[in-house]
Design a protein around this motif. Structure first.
Motif, PDB file in Angstrom:
ATOM      1  N   GLU A  85      47.243  78.237 -31.729  1.00 14.71           N
ATOM      2  CA  GLU A  85      47.060  78.783 -33.087  1.00 14.71           C
ATOM      3  C   GLU A  85      46.015  77.949 -33.846  1.00 14.71           C
ATOM      4  OE1 GLU A  85      48.327  81.538 -34.386  1.00 14.71           O
ATOM      5  OE2 GLU A  85      49.982  82.037 -33.040  1.00 14.71           O
ATOM      6  N   GLU A  86      46.112  76.621 -33.732  1.00 11.35           N
ATOM      7  CA  GLU A  86      45.174  75.729 -34.442  1.00 11.35           C
ATOM      8  C   GLU A  86      43.746  75.846 -33.890  1.00 11.35           C
ATOM      9  OE1 GLU A  86      46.996  71.903 -33.953  1.00 11.35           O
ATOM     10  OE2 GLU A  86      48.711  72.485 -35.211  1.00 11.35           O
ATOM     11  N   ASN A  87      43.645  76.280 -32.627  1.00 11.53           N
ATOM     12  CA  ASN A  87      42.317  76.409 -32.014  1.00 11.53           C
ATOM     13  C   ASN A  87      41.848  77.862 -31.933  1.00 11.53           C
ATOM     14  OD1 ASN A  87      41.281  73.614 -31.123  1.00 11.53           O
ATOM     15  ND2 ASN A  87      43.443  73.585 -30.532  1.00 11.53           N
ATOM     16  N   GLY A  88      42.384  78.684 -32.847  1.00 14.94           N
ATOM     17  CA  GLY A  88      41.837  80.027 -33.037  1.00 14.94           C
ATOM     18  C   GLY A  88      42.363  81.131 -32.139  1.00 14.94           C
ATOM     19  N   VAL A  89      43.442  80.860 -31.377  1.00 15.34           N
ATOM     20  CA  VAL A  89      44.027  81.930 -30.544  1.00 15.34           C
ATOM     21  C   VAL A  89      45.401  82.299 -31.098  1.00 15.34           C
ATOM     22  CG1 VAL A  89      44.794  82.625 -28.243  1.00 15.34           C
ATOM     23  CG2 VAL A  89      42.810  81.136 -28.475  1.00 15.34           C
ATOM     24  N   SER A  90      45.497  83.483 -31.700  1.00 15.53           N
ATOM     25  CA  SER A  90      46.795  83.937 -32.230  1.00 15.53           C
ATOM     26  C   SER A  90      47.659  84.442 -31.083  1.00 15.53           C
ATOM     27  CB  SER A  90      46.588  85.073 -33.234  1.00 15.53           C
ATOM     28  OG  SER A  90      45.796  84.603 -34.293  1.00 15.53           O
ATOM     29  N   LEU A  91      48.938  84.108 -31.174  1.00 13.57           N
ATOM     30  CA  LEU A  91      49.884  84.515 -30.125  1.00 13.57           C
ATOM     31  C   LEU A  91      50.881  85.527 -30.675  1.00 13.57           C
ATOM     32  CD1 LEU A  91      50.693  80.972 -28.626  1.00 13.57           C
ATOM     33  CD2 LEU A  91      48.955  82.582 -27.844  1.00 13.57           C
ATOM     34  N   LYS A  92      51.495  86.295 -29.752  1.00 14.88           N
ATOM     35  CA  LYS A  92      52.542  87.251 -30.144  1.00 14.88           C
ATOM     36  C   LYS A  92      53.694  87.116 -29.161  1.00 14.88           C
ATOM     37  CE  LYS A  92      50.392  90.828 -27.335  1.00 14.88           C
ATOM     38  NZ  LYS A  92      50.035  92.223 -27.172  1.00 14.88           N
ATOM     39  N   GLU A  93      54.893  87.444 -29.641  1.00 14.59           N
ATOM     40  CA  GLU A  93      56.084  87.328 -28.794  1.00 14.59           C
ATOM     41  C   GLU A  93      56.467  88.686 -28.236  1.00 14.59           C
ATOM     42  OE1 GLU A  93      60.724  85.806 -29.101  1.00 14.59           O
ATOM     43  OE2 GLU A  93      59.267  85.126 -30.582  1.00 14.59           O
ATOM     44  N   GLU A  94      56.811  88.713 -26.936  1.00 12.03           N
ATOM     45  CA  GLU A  94      57.306  89.940 -26.308  1.00 12.03           C
ATOM     46  C   GLU A  94      58.725  89.687 -25.797  1.00 12.03           C
ATOM     47  OE1 GLU A  94      54.514  91.737 -23.606  1.00 12.03           O
ATOM     48  OE2 GLU A  94      52.897  91.706 -25.102  1.00 12.03           O
ATOM     49  N   ASP A  95      59.236  90.580 -24.942  1.00 15.24           N
ATOM     50  CA  ASP A  95      60.626  90.468 -24.481  1.00 15.24           C
ATOM     51  C   ASP A  95      60.909  89.117 -23.824  1.00 15.24           C
ATOM     52  OD1 ASP A  95      58.872  91.161 -22.418  1.00 15.24           O
ATOM     53  OD2 ASP A  95      60.471  92.020 -21.203  1.00 15.24           O
ATOM     54  N   HIS A  96      62.163  88.697 -23.930  1.00  8.31           N
ATOM     55  CA  HIS A  96      62.643  87.438 -23.325  1.00  8.31           C
ATOM     56  C   HIS A  96      61.861  86.214 -23.797  1.00  8.31           C
ATOM     57  CE1 HIS A  96      64.988  90.067 -20.774  1.00  8.31           C
ATOM     58  NE2 HIS A  96      63.898  90.608 -20.269  1.00  8.31           N
ATOM     59  N   GLY A  97      61.281  86.276 -25.014  1.00  9.49           N
ATOM     60  CA  GLY A  97      60.602  85.108 -25.596  1.00  9.49           C
ATOM     61  C   GLY A  97      59.223  84.827 -25.045  1.00  9.49           C
ATOM     62  N   ARG A  98      58.696  85.736 -24.224  1.00  7.00           N
ATOM     63  CA  ARG A  98      57.386  85.484 -23.589  1.00  7.00           C
ATOM     64  C   ARG A  98      56.272  85.563 -24.638  1.00  7.00           C
ATOM     65  NH1 ARG A  98      56.199  89.379 -19.051  1.00  7.00           N
ATOM     66  NH2 ARG A  98      56.895  90.883 -20.599  1.00  7.00           N
ATOM     67  N   MET A  99      55.381  84.572 -24.629  1.00  3.79           N
ATOM     68  CA  MET A  99      54.284  84.508 -25.592  1.00  3.79           C
ATOM     69  C   MET A  99      52.952  84.855 -24.921  1.00  3.79           C
ATOM     70  SD  MET A  99      55.936  83.685 -28.310  1.00  3.79           S
ATOM     71  CE  MET A  99      54.562  83.409 -29.430  1.00  3.79           C
ATOM     72  N   PHE A 100      52.199  85.748 -25.566  1.00  3.31           N
ATOM     73  CA  PHE A 100      50.895  86.181 -25.061  1.00  3.31           C
ATOM     74  C   PHE A 100      49.852  86.047 -26.160  1.00  3.31           C
ATOM     75  CE2 PHE A 100      53.844  88.469 -22.341  1.00  3.31           C
ATOM     76  CZ  PHE A 100      53.229  88.467 -21.095  1.00  3.31           C
ATOM     77  N   PRO A 101      48.578  85.924 -25.776  1.00  3.33           N
ATOM     78  CA  PRO A 101      47.540  85.994 -26.813  1.00  3.33           C
ATOM     79  C   PRO A 101      47.508  87.414 -27.391  1.00  3.33           C
ATOM     80  CG  PRO A 101      46.535  85.963 -24.618  1.00  3.33           C
ATOM     81  CD  PRO A 101      48.004  85.727 -24.426  1.00  3.33           C
ATOM     82  N   VAL A 102      47.266  87.520 -28.690  1.00  4.18           N
ATOM     83  CA  VAL A 102      47.199  88.826 -29.355  1.00  4.18           C
ATOM     84  C   VAL A 102      46.134  89.712 -28.699  1.00  4.18           C
ATOM     85  CG1 VAL A 102      46.580  89.944 -31.556  1.00  4.18           C
ATOM     86  CG2 VAL A 102      48.153  88.023 -31.532  1.00  4.18           C
ATOM     87  N   THR A 103      45.099  89.089 -28.148  1.00  4.01           N
ATOM     88  CA  THR A 103      44.009  89.845 -27.504  1.00  4.01           C
ATOM     89  C   THR A 103      44.447  90.517 -26.205  1.00  4.01           C
ATOM     90  OG1 THR A 103      43.339  87.890 -26.265  1.00  4.01           O
ATOM     91  CG2 THR A 103      42.213  88.292 -28.370  1.00  4.01           C
ATOM     92  N   ASP A 104      45.624  90.071 -25.652  1.00  2.79           N
ATOM     93  CA  ASP A 104      46.079  90.546 -24.339  1.00  2.79           C
ATOM     94  C   ASP A 104      45.100  90.205 -23.223  1.00  2.79           C
ATOM     95  OD1 ASP A 104      48.618  91.583 -24.735  1.00  2.79           O
ATOM     96  OD2 ASP A 104      47.864  93.510 -25.462  1.00  2.79           O
ATOM     97  N   ARG A 105      44.337  89.136 -23.409  1.00 10.93           N
ATOM     98  CA  ARG A 105      43.373  88.744 -22.375  1.00 10.93           C
ATOM     99  C   ARG A 105      43.518  87.259 -22.041  1.00 10.93           C
ATOM    100  NH1 ARG A 105      37.858  89.429 -24.167  1.00 10.93           N
ATOM    101  NH2 ARG A 105      37.165  89.706 -22.009  1.00 10.93           N
ATOM    102  N   SER A 106      43.711  86.966 -20.756  1.00 13.42           N
ATOM    103  CA  SER A 106      43.806  85.568 -20.306  1.00 13.42           C
ATOM    104  C   SER A 106      42.556  84.791 -20.680  1.00 13.42           C
ATOM    105  CB  SER A 106      43.951  85.505 -18.782  1.00 13.42           C
ATOM    106  OG  SER A 106      45.015  86.276 -18.353  1.00 13.42           O
ATOM    107  N   LYS A 107      41.422  85.504 -20.707  1.00 15.89           N
ATOM    108  CA  LYS A 107      40.136  84.862 -20.997  1.00 15.89           C
ATOM    109  C   LYS A 107      40.176  84.124 -22.344  1.00 15.89           C
ATOM    110  CE  LYS A 107      35.174  85.879 -20.632  1.00 15.89           C
ATOM    111  NZ  LYS A 107      34.777  85.022 -21.730  1.00 15.89           N
ATOM    112  N   SER A 108      40.934  84.667 -23.312  1.00 14.74           N
ATOM    113  CA  SER A 108      41.049  83.998 -24.622  1.00 14.74           C
ATOM    114  C   SER A 108      41.630  82.596 -24.471  1.00 14.74           C
ATOM    115  CB  SER A 108      41.964  84.798 -25.561  1.00 14.74           C
ATOM    116  OG  SER A 108      41.561  86.137 -25.612  1.00 14.74           O
TER     117      SER A 108
END
Length: 422
Positions: A88-111
């Motif tokens: 988050e501090e380095n400009g990548v926003s995250l979102k939570e999905e099922d079972h607590g899994r966190m992903f980048p909002v962009t849905d791209r590993s490249k981020s």
């Protein structure tokens, strides 16, 4: 060439180790055999990168059945909340999905990979790609640097081995770290695949009877030779042309492999309706019988189970699908309910380690300091991530362990290297 800290491997734990070392003032070199950093990380989470899990740290350690307790000390210094804050501090926003899994909002590993790469460059980490380390340079039980395949030597008082396991070998995880560790006198425990699909020779598999059928929220249990459950997981399951896959099967694979070391096949049990007891299913069937007494068994039981699975269990119980439900005998009904709650079959293997998601086994933890991840045998040598004998379930747990061990090793390596003035 002289550095304070050298990191081998630009994967999840290696990049975090380099960042952490540089943040703590170390002149850091990262060596990667691939053309680009983060090759395996780009593939994780189906290319979306399940970067960590938002459960409490205690829960995360529970989801690392392969020696998770070893990580308590590391987690007390850097944990999943720190990982989320870092991105988050380095400009990548995250979102939570099922079972607590966190992903980048962009849905791209490249981020995620770009964020780590940019942070390293910002901190002045020297990144050397398309170079392989041939061996560690060790003098009198102290690491003094590395030698590359090209013959070039780099000198440093601290070296962090972050080379990954033996899975996804096309990404460069070919077990180099185990080789370095053994040469340095370390024990590498038996390596086995975990988070791996399960193989079976059962008739329903060879005949492809259930191939492609997905069951949701079922419980799969691995049984011992006496039929008692060793472990159970309630998740989704997929029947395939070779056996079973899906989250429930992957989570059971570590325990299957441990049993396969002793026996040629392992019994498993599938409960298709874990939230209903035997009696509750019986009551449901009696109610359907009263309401639909003219209907066939198959039509009266519609929606109790997915159609293909219902057909299969009726057949296995020896019940004619077209039989009117009012004629269903009590003993046949009992057999059918027992199959719903406890369908047993044997599995005789998993995919090999090269094709699996996670490597079980690794560098013996008895020979590694839990607080710093430094070798107990060679001063200045550190190990992080999957090269250690630590393995977790999918769902952000292995990647969390990789980030945590990387960060902690980087920090301690920087601290130790500061005592040396070249």
């Amino acid at each position: 060439m002289t550095k304070d800290v050298i990191v081998i491997g630009a994967g999840t734990s290696g990049m975090m180790a380099a960042i952490s070392a540089a943040e703590n003032g170390a002149r850091t070199l990262l060596i990667e055999k691939n053309k680009k950093v983060g090759k395996k990380l780009l593939l994780t989470g189906g290319g979306r990168c399940n970067v960590t899990n938002n459960r409490p740290a205690e829960d995360i350690i529970q989801h690392i059945p392969g020696n998770g307790k070893f990580l308590y000390s590391a987690f007390s210094q850097f944990d999943n909340q720190h990982i989320m804050a870092f991105f988050e501090e380095n400009g990548v926003s995250l979102k939570e999905e099922d079972h607590g899994r966190m992903f980048p909002v962009t849905d791209r590993s490249k981020s995620i990979v770009d964020c780590l790469h940019n942070k390293m460059l910002e901190l002045g980490v020297e990144v050397l790609t398309q170079e392989s380390v041939k061996r560690l340079l060790i003098e009198d039980t102290r690491v003094v640097g590395v030698q590359l395949e090209s013959g070039q030597r780099y000198v440093a008082p601290c070296v962090i081995v972050s080379t990954g396991g033996k899975t996804y070998q096309h990404t460069g995880s070919t077990g180099d770290g185990y080789r370095f560790a053994k040469k340095a006198g370390h024990t590498v425990t038996h390596l086995f695949p975990t988070e791996s699909p399960l193989l079976s020779n059962e008739h329903f598999v060879s005949k492809k009877t259930l191939q492609g059928l997905a069951l949701q929220d079922v419980t799969l249990s691995v049984l011992n030779q006496k039929g008692k459950a060793i472990v159970s997981h309630e998740m989704d399951l997929l029947f395939t042309h070779f056996g079973i896959s899906g989250p429930a099967a992957l989570r059971c694979s570590m325990f299957v492999n441990q049993e396969l070391e002793k026996y040629k096949d392992v019994p498993v049990s599938l409960d298709a309706l874990p939230h209903l007891s035997h009696d509750e299913i019986l009551q449901d069937m009696q109610k359907r019988r009263q309401e639909h007494e003219q209907k066939s068994v198959k039509n009266a039981l519609k929606n109790l189970l997915p159609e293909r699975y219902l057909d299969y269990l009726l057949q296995k119980a020896g019940i004619d699908h077209s039989l009117p439900i009012k004629q269903l005998e009590d003993k046949d009904r009992t057999i059918f309910i027992n199959l719903i709650k406890d369908f047993r079959f044997t599995v005789n293997g998993t995919w090999p380690v090269e094709k699996s998601f996670v490597t079980g086994g690794g560098i013996s933890l008895k020979e590694v300091q839990p607080k710093s991840l430094e070798s107990k045998l060679v001063d200045g040598l550190f190990f992080t991530g999957e090269v250690l004998d630590v393995n977790g379930y999918t769902g952000g747990y292995n990647i969390t362990a990789a980030f945590v061990t990387g960060h902690v090793a980087g920090k301690h390596a920087a601290e130790i290297s500061s005592y040396y003035n070249y």
